[in-house]
Design a protein around this motif. Structure first.
Motif, PDB file in Angstrom:
ATOM      1  N   LEU A  37       4.016  -3.281  -1.983  1.00 37.22           N
ATOM      2  CA  LEU A  37       5.102  -2.301  -2.356  1.00 37.22           C
ATOM      3  C   LEU A  37       5.957  -1.601  -1.228  1.00 37.22           C
ATOM      4  O   LEU A  37       5.754  -1.454  -0.758  1.00 37.22           O
ATOM      5  N   LEU A  38       7.086  -2.212  -2.706  1.00 41.57           N
ATOM      6  CA  LEU A  38       8.660  -1.461  -1.638  1.00 41.57           C
ATOM      7  C   LEU A  38       9.216  -0.133  -1.205  1.00 41.57           C
ATOM      8  O   LEU A  38       9.922   0.386  -0.790  1.00 41.57           O
ATOM      9  N   ALA A  39       8.035   0.757  -2.995  1.00 44.59           N
ATOM     10  CA  ALA A  39       8.600   2.285  -2.459  1.00 44.59           C
ATOM     11  C   ALA A  39       7.179   3.122  -2.612  1.00 44.59           C
ATOM     12  O   ALA A  39       6.479   2.228  -4.190  1.00 44.59           O
ATOM     13  N   GLY A  40       7.013   4.391  -2.317  1.00 48.96           N
ATOM     14  CA  GLY A  40       6.019   4.992  -3.484  1.00 48.96           C
ATOM     15  C   GLY A  40       4.019   4.761  -3.394  1.00 48.96           C
ATOM     16  O   GLY A  40       4.109   4.945  -2.103  1.00 48.96           O
ATOM     17  N   VAL A  73      -8.797  -3.892  -7.862  1.00 51.62           N
ATOM     18  CA  VAL A  73      -8.538  -5.687  -7.360  1.00 51.62           C
ATOM     19  C   VAL A  73     -10.311  -6.478  -8.253  1.00 51.62           C
ATOM     20  O   VAL A  73     -10.730  -6.633  -8.063  1.00 51.62           O
ATOM     21  N   ALA A  74      -9.597  -8.094  -9.034  1.00 53.78           N
ATOM     22  CA  ALA A  74     -10.262  -8.548  -9.568  1.00 53.78           C
ATOM     23  C   ALA A  74     -10.819  -9.457  -8.744  1.00 53.78           C
ATOM     24  O   ALA A  74      -9.954  -9.542  -8.005  1.00 53.78           O
ATOM     25  N   LYS A  75     -11.800  -9.644  -8.527  1.00 49.97           N
ATOM     26  CA  LYS A  75     -12.907 -10.213  -7.131  1.00 49.97           C
ATOM     27  C   LYS A  75     -12.104 -11.990  -7.860  1.00 49.97           C
ATOM     28  O   LYS A  75     -12.137 -12.304  -8.866  1.00 49.97           O
ATOM     29  N   ASP A  76     -11.713 -12.379  -7.072  1.00 41.22           N
ATOM     30  CA  ASP A  76     -11.813 -14.166  -6.048  1.00 41.22           C
ATOM     31  C   ASP A  76     -11.829 -13.807  -4.606  1.00 41.22           C
ATOM     32  O   ASP A  76     -10.665 -14.383  -3.640  1.00 41.22           O
ATOM     33  N   ALA A  77     -12.895 -14.270  -4.308  1.00 40.45           N
ATOM     34  CA  ALA A  77     -12.560 -15.246  -3.182  1.00 40.45           C
ATOM     35  C   ALA A  77     -12.461 -16.015  -2.474  1.00 40.45           C
ATOM     36  O   ALA A  77     -11.576 -16.427  -1.350  1.00 40.45           O
ATOM     37  N   LYS A  78     -12.378 -17.083  -3.600  1.00 41.69           N
ATOM     38  CA  LYS A  78     -10.570 -17.889  -2.740  1.00 41.69           C
ATOM     39  C   LYS A  78      -9.482 -18.015  -2.621  1.00 41.69           C
ATOM     40  O   LYS A  78      -8.543 -18.470  -2.372  1.00 41.69           O
ATOM     41  N   ARG A  79      -9.091 -16.985  -3.022  1.00 42.63           N
ATOM     42  CA  ARG A  79      -7.459 -16.188  -2.832  1.00 42.63           C
ATOM     43  C   ARG A  79      -7.642 -14.584  -3.150  1.00 42.63           C
ATOM     44  O   ARG A  79      -7.271 -14.055  -4.197  1.00 42.63           O
ATOM     45  N   PRO A  80      -7.874 -14.640  -1.687  1.00 42.49           N
ATOM     46  CA  PRO A  80      -6.894 -12.895  -1.525  1.00 42.49           C
ATOM     47  C   PRO A  80      -6.208 -12.231  -1.882  1.00 42.49           C
ATOM     48  O   PRO A  80      -5.241 -13.818  -2.148  1.00 42.49           O
ATOM     49  N   PHE A  81      -6.438 -10.823  -1.957  1.00 43.90           N
ATOM     50  CA  PHE A  81      -6.113 -10.149  -2.949  1.00 43.90           C
ATOM     51  C   PHE A  81      -5.085  -9.379  -1.192  1.00 43.90           C
ATOM     52  O   PHE A  81      -5.398  -8.600  -0.757  1.00 43.90           O
ATOM     53  N   ILE A  82      -3.679  -9.853  -1.151  1.00 47.73           N
ATOM     54  CA  ILE A  82      -2.878  -9.064  -0.176  1.00 47.73           C
ATOM     55  C   ILE A  82      -1.854  -8.072  -0.355  1.00 47.73           C
ATOM     56  O   ILE A  82      -1.030  -8.654  -1.339  1.00 47.73           O
ATOM     57  N   VAL A  83      -1.592  -6.737  -0.106  1.00 46.38           N
ATOM     58  CA  VAL A  83      -0.898  -5.862  -0.327  1.00 46.38           C
ATOM     59  C   VAL A  83      -0.014  -5.440   1.222  1.00 46.38           C
ATOM     60  O   VAL A  83      -0.532  -5.147   1.844  1.00 46.38           O
ATOM     61  N   HIS A  84       1.344  -5.431   1.054  1.00 44.46           N
ATOM     62  CA  HIS A  84       2.617  -5.577   2.201  1.00 44.46           C
ATOM     63  C   HIS A  84       2.859  -4.319   1.768  1.00 44.46           C
ATOM     64  O   HIS A  84       3.460  -3.973   0.817  1.00 44.46           O
ATOM     65  N   ALA A  85       3.058  -3.492   2.862  1.00 48.38           N
ATOM     66  CA  ALA A  85       3.281  -2.560   2.350  1.00 48.38           C
ATOM     67  C   ALA A  85       4.368  -1.723   3.560  1.00 48.38           C
ATOM     68  O   ALA A  85       2.979  -1.591   4.591  1.00 48.38           O
ATOM     69  N   GLY A  86       5.358  -1.505   3.890  1.00 43.86           N
ATOM     70  CA  GLY A  86       5.647  -1.174   5.519  1.00 43.86           C
ATOM     71  C   GLY A  86       5.549  -2.387   6.029  1.00 43.86           C
ATOM     72  O   GLY A  86       5.667  -3.262   6.232  1.00 43.86           O
ATOM     73  N   ALA A  87       4.712  -1.724   7.565  1.00 38.85           N
ATOM     74  CA  ALA A  87       4.248  -2.246   8.191  1.00 38.85           C
ATOM     75  C   ALA A  87       2.767  -2.498   8.399  1.00 38.85           C
ATOM     76  O   ALA A  87       2.322  -3.378   8.631  1.00 38.85           O
ATOM     77  N   ALA A  88       1.798  -2.474   7.625  1.00 38.39           N
ATOM     78  CA  ALA A  88       0.903  -2.355   6.843  1.00 38.39           C
ATOM     79  C   ALA A  88       0.695  -3.752   5.603  1.00 38.39           C
ATOM     80  O   ALA A  88       1.213  -4.168   5.431  1.00 38.39           O
ATOM     81  N   THR A  89      -0.286  -4.980   6.323  1.00 39.40           N
ATOM     82  CA  THR A  89      -0.980  -5.527   4.811  1.00 39.40           C
ATOM     83  C   THR A  89      -2.495  -4.666   5.077  1.00 39.40           C
ATOM     84  O   THR A  89      -3.038  -4.622   5.569  1.00 39.40           O
TER      85      THR A  89
END
Length: 310
Positions: free
Chosen positions: A140-143, A149-165
């Motif tokens: 998330l680059l702005a806003g 999130v669709a469930k997939d235990a083998k492939r985590p979903f990671i949102v990067h926003a500023g200094a946070a994940t």
């Protein structure tokens, strides 16, 4: 080094590379990057990413590396005596497949991602996705955005926003980038929130809770059902004011305006206001202030509206 470990390191290096393209990236994030680059293996992985970027002509149009990136890379790469022009398949795949989505001021958009996840973008927002075999990365680059999130235990979903994940495998949560912090609100399931500027590790955040990430800390608190609903009412195009200051209310409306509203008096900015408005009804909000709160609106150049005591 095992292939899985090398791939994970390449993807982490690519994530740093994308983040550092933003000229306004926080100083804390750059310091976290410096610490990450102290590991020689990380420096090598980052060198691969930069080399791939430079060799891929069509990617050069996306963003130019910031001035600070080259000296950091040169110094670290020289320390390990290695700068390769080759790139691992995972890194090349990651860099050449980055769909980006954006909304203009006042616009909202729904995006259906390839894995079945759904993203709703609020006004003036920008999102980039980078899916790999073992991980689903979203930047998330702005806003602001709401993620289902669709469930997939083998492939985590990671949102990067500023200094946070924000890491999840199948949840629903809202992420908003503010001036110096990131606001995360979970409406379903459980996520792990991390602040890249500190080494305290990830913090779990369950449904019904919100966290402010930044300035070296993660401050979490529970929300009641009503407050939780209000955090995501933007999805219906609603601004629901219940005792916010006029300054806070104006900040919300300005997200949806090309010409801004400016509060011209500190005492006026501290005044408490209420009411429910559509995100496009800032003019109606100003009229309500004029009618019932002793406020005068003066229009300036470019459609800017100044609020002053009547």
């Amino acid at each position: 080094m095992a292939d899985a470990t090398r791939q994970a390191m390449n993807e982490e290096a690519a994530a740093w590379f994308v983040r550092l393209q933003d000229a306004d990236v926080a100083a804390e994030a750059r310091e976290a990057f410096d610490r990450w680059m102290d590991n020689p293996a990380h420096a090598v992985a980052y060198a691969r990413v930069e080399a791939t970027w430079e060799r891929t002509a069509r990617l050069k149009a996306i963003a130019n590396p910031p001035a600070r990136s080259a000296p950091i890379l040169s110094r670290r790469a020289a320390a390990v005596g290695f700068l390769t022009l080759g790139a691992g398949a995972a890194t090349a795949w990651w860099l050449t497949r980055q769909p980006t989505y954006r909304t203009e001021i006042g616009q909202r958009k729904t995006i259906n991602l390839s894995d079945g996840s759904r993203v709703e973008l609020n006004t003036a927002s920008q999102l980039a996705t980078a899916y790999a075999r073992g991980q689903r990365d979203v930047h998330l680059l702005a806003g602001e955005a709401m993620f289902e999130v669709a469930k997939d235990a083998k492939r985590p979903f990671i949102v990067h926003a500023g200094a946070a994940t924000v890491r999840s495998v199948g949840t629903a949560f809202n992420v908003r980038l503010r001036d110096k912090v990131v606001e995360v609100t979970v409406t379903e399931g459980l996520v792990a929130v991390n602040d890249l500027t500190v080494r305290s590790g990830a913090r779990p955040l369950a449904a019904g809770n919100t966290a402010v990430v930044g300035l070296g800390s993660i401050a979490a608190q529970p929300l009641d059902e009503d407050a939780l609903k209000r955090r995501t009412e933007w999805r219906e195009g609603v601004i629901d004011l219940r005792g916010e200051t006029l300054g806070e209310a104006v900040e919300e409306f300005n997200r949806y305006r090309t010409s801004k509203i400016v509060v011209g008096d500190p005492k006026l900015a501290a005044m408490r206001v209420g009411g429910t408005f559509d995100t496009s009804e800032s003019d109606k909000f100003v009229e309500a202030l004029k009618a019932g709160f002793g406020v005068k609106a003066v229009e300036g150049d470019g459609g800017v509206v100044y609020l002053v005591p009547a």
